[in-house]
Every structure is written in structure tokens, then in C-alpha cells.
Design a protein around this motif. Structure first.
Motif, mmCIF file in Angstrom:
data_model
loop_
_atom_site.group_PDB
_atom_site.id
_atom_site.type_symbol
_atom_site.label_atom_id
_atom_site.label_comp_id
_atom_site.label_asym_id
_atom_site.label_seq_id
_atom_site.Cartn_x
_atom_site.Cartn_y
_atom_site.Cartn_z
ATOM 1 N N ILE A 72 -13.752 16.380 1.447
ATOM 2 C CA ILE A 72 -12.503 15.816 0.938
ATOM 3 C C ILE A 72 -11.638 15.300 2.083
ATOM 4 N N MET A 73 -11.607 16.049 3.193
ATOM 5 C CA MET A 73 -10.842 15.598 4.362
ATOM 6 C C MET A 73 -11.448 14.330 4.963
ATOM 7 N N ARG A 74 -12.782 14.238 5.003
ATOM 8 C CA ARG A 74 -13.422 13.022 5.526
ATOM 9 C C ARG A 74 -13.090 11.819 4.650
ATOM 10 N N LEU A 75 -13.140 11.985 3.349
ATOM 11 C CA LEU A 75 -12.802 10.896 2.433
ATOM 12 C C LEU A 75 -11.329 10.508 2.579
ATOM 13 N N THR A 76 -10.467 11.496 2.633
ATOM 14 C CA THR A 76 -9.027 11.226 2.807
ATOM 15 C C THR A 76 -8.768 10.491 4.116
ATOM 16 N N THR A 77 -9.443 10.896 5.174
ATOM 17 C CA THR A 77 -9.270 10.243 6.474
ATOM 18 C C THR A 77 -9.757 8.801 6.417
ATOM 19 N N ALA A 78 -10.895 8.555 5.770
ATOM 20 C CA ALA A 78 -11.423 7.193 5.662
ATOM 21 C C ALA A 78 -10.469 6.301 4.858
ATOM 22 N N ILE A 79 -9.970 6.806 3.748
ATOM 23 C CA ILE A 79 -9.026 6.036 2.937
ATOM 24 C C ILE A 79 -7.730 5.791 3.719
ATOM 25 N N SER A 80 -7.282 6.800 4.433
ATOM 26 C CA SER A 80 -6.054 6.663 5.232
ATOM 27 C C SER A 80 -6.234 5.675 6.376
ATOM 28 N N LEU A 81 -7.420 5.626 6.969
ATOM 29 C CA LEU A 81 -7.680 4.636 8.019
ATOM 30 C C LEU A 81 -7.566 3.220 7.453
ATOM 31 N N GLY A 82 -8.140 3.013 6.279
ATOM 32 C CA GLY A 82 -8.030 1.700 5.631
ATOM 33 C C GLY A 82 -6.584 1.351 5.310
ATOM 34 N N ALA A 83 -5.861 2.305 4.772
ATOM 35 C CA ALA A 83 -4.452 2.065 4.430
ATOM 36 C C ALA A 83 -3.623 1.814 5.684
ATOM 37 N N GLY A 84 -3.886 2.571 6.750
ATOM 38 C CA GLY A 84 -3.164 2.384 7.999
ATOM 39 C C GLY A 84 -3.411 1.006 8.591
ATOM 40 N N PHE A 85 -4.672 0.545 8.532
ATOM 41 C CA PHE A 85 -4.972 -0.793 9.038
ATOM 42 C C PHE A 85 -4.254 -1.855 8.214
ATOM 43 N N LEU A 86 -4.244 -1.714 6.898
ATOM 44 C CA LEU A 86 -3.586 -2.718 6.051
ATOM 45 C C LEU A 86 -2.081 -2.763 6.296
ATOM 46 N N VAL A 87 -1.457 -1.609 6.510
ATOM 47 C CA VAL A 87 -0.023 -1.582 6.828
ATOM 48 C C VAL A 87 0.218 -2.264 8.172
ATOM 49 N N PHE A 88 -0.596 -1.931 9.155
ATOM 50 C CA PHE A 88 -0.497 -2.547 10.478
ATOM 51 C C PHE A 88 -0.638 -4.061 10.368
ATOM 52 N N TYR A 89 -1.654 -4.522 9.664
ATOM 53 C CA TYR A 89 -1.925 -5.955 9.534
ATOM 54 C C TYR A 89 -0.789 -6.663 8.793
ATOM 55 N N GLN A 90 -0.323 -6.061 7.721
ATOM 56 C CA GLN A 90 0.724 -6.700 6.929
ATOM 57 C C GLN A 90 2.032 -6.821 7.710
ATOM 58 N N GLN A 91 2.381 -5.807 8.474
ATOM 59 C CA GLN A 91 3.613 -5.878 9.260
ATOM 60 C C GLN A 91 3.559 -7.039 10.245
ATOM 61 N N SER A 92 2.399 -7.251 10.857
ATOM 62 C CA SER A 92 2.243 -8.362 11.788
ATOM 63 C C SER A 92 2.233 -9.698 11.040
ATOM 64 N N ALA A 93 1.551 -9.762 9.910
ATOM 65 C CA ALA A 93 1.453 -11.019 9.144
ATOM 66 C C ALA A 93 2.805 -11.456 8.587
ATOM 67 N N LEU A 94 3.650 -10.514 8.218
ATOM 68 C CA LEU A 94 4.958 -10.876 7.660
ATOM 69 C C LEU A 94 5.794 -11.678 8.655
ATOM 70 N N ARG A 95 5.583 -11.437 9.936
ATOM 71 C CA ARG A 95 6.316 -12.217 10.941
ATOM 72 C C ARG A 95 5.829 -13.654 10.984
#
Length: 187
Positions: A72-95
Motif C-alpha cells: 500500500i505504501m509503494r502504491l501510495t508513493t507511486a501515485i504521489s510521485l505522479g501527482a507531485g510531477f503534475l503539480v510541478f509541471y503545472q506551476q511552471s506551465a501556468l507562467r
């Protein structure tokens, strides 16, 4: 068979508080122009999921037994990595879209494009695709940074349809070349 000219669909201009840099930025440019705060927001988002799972396990233990919590922790970490990348990417793209303060990115874009003009390179890179397919790719990925939470979609295609007037790059390059020619270093 006569070849007909297909209609050009210009990028929609959205009124924003800051200047539009690119309505369809290439994936590499979004990553390259990211700020440290984008990385921090992405890292915080990534850490939130596993931290929340650990907190829940402390507050209300699952009692899944030996080896039950790790998957469950591995799955949560994988999903969180994807979400973290999307937040990172979106913050840069909004500029790029001009939705958030983008003075630094605007200057970086001007410098990058003026340097390309001076080197006589295509502003947005070379592409092996036909102009029609470049247009299709552009229309399918304009402003997709706004919809990353629905469907992650990125621009990996070099094309010249970015919703900005590229004349500003050529004019700035002319000013800089003229200044270099006359020996005046201010631009």
C-alpha cells in the motif's frame, strides 16, 4: 489532384494579468524554465501521500499483518510521485500562459529566442512532421497545462503555432546586432 490549403486555426488569446509567453510550450521548455518553488511544491505534494498513509496507520491501525502495509505504501508513493510531477509541471506551465507572475520566464524566453534568431535557427526547433500534423499537434495540446488534473497531456512536437507574435524576437535581435555593430553594448 490539386492540393488545397488547409485553414490555419490561430491560438485563442486569453486575457491574463501577465504576458503570454507560449500557449503550447514544449515539454522540455516547461521543465527547463521551472523555478525552485515549483520543485518544492512538487516535492511537498509527493511527500504528502505517504505521510498521510503513515499518519492514518498511527491513528487507526489497519492490522493487515506482516507484509500488508508495504504494498500500500509503494502504491501510495507511486501515485504521489505522479501527482507531485503534475503539480510541478503545472506551476511552471501556468507562467507560460501568463496566469501567474512570469517576469523571469519572459526574460529567459526572450534571451533564448533572440539567440536562436542570431544563429539563424528555427525558433521552436525543427520538425519532421508535415505542417498539417504540426497544426493538429498544436491544436490538441494548447493550454493543456490547465487540464493536467483531468488528463495529463504534454507537447512533444516542435511547431511554430504558439500564440505569440514572433516579430518581437527578430526586432530585439536586430537591435542587439546593431548595438554590437556600432559598439554600443546597451540594448
Amino acid at each position: 489532384m490539386a492540393e488545397t490549403q488547409r485553414a490555419y486555426v490561430p491560438a485563442k488569446k486569453i486575457p491574463t494579468d501577465y504576458p503570454l509567453i507560449d500557449s503550447d510550450p514544449h515539454f522540455k521548455r516547461v521543465i527547463k524554465y521551472a523555478r525552485p518553488s515549483d520543485y518544492a511544491q512538487g516535492a511537498a505534494t509527493t511527500a504528502f501521500g505517504p505521510a498521510l498513509m503513515l499518519l492514518w496507520e498511527k491513528v487507526a491501525p489497519s492490522y493487515v499483518g506482516r507484509g500488508g502495509f508495504a504494498p500500500i505504501m509503494r502504491l501510495t508513493t507511486a501515485i504521489s510521485l505522479g501527482a507531485g510531477f503534475l503539480v510541478f509541471y503545472q506551476q511552471s506551465a501556468l507562467r507560460f500562459y501568463g496566469f501567474t507572475e512570469n517576469k523571469r520566464e519572459f526574460e529567459m524566453d526572450m534571451r533564448e529566442m533572440v539567440d536562436k534568431v542570431k544563429k539563424d535557427e528555427p525558433l521552436y526547433g525543427r520538425s519532421e512532421m508535415s505542417p498539417y500534423l504540426q497544426g493538429v499537434a498544436s491544436r490538441n495540446s494548447r493550454y493543456t497545462g490547465l487540464w493536467l488534473h483531468v488528463m495529463p497531456w504534454f507537447n512533444f512536437v516542435n511547431h511554430d503555432q504558439h500564440g505569440v507574435d514572433t516579430a518581437k524576437y527578430y526586432q530585439q535581435a536586430e537591435r542587439e546586432l546593431e548595438a554590437e555593430r556600432t559598439g554600443n553594448t546597451t540594448s
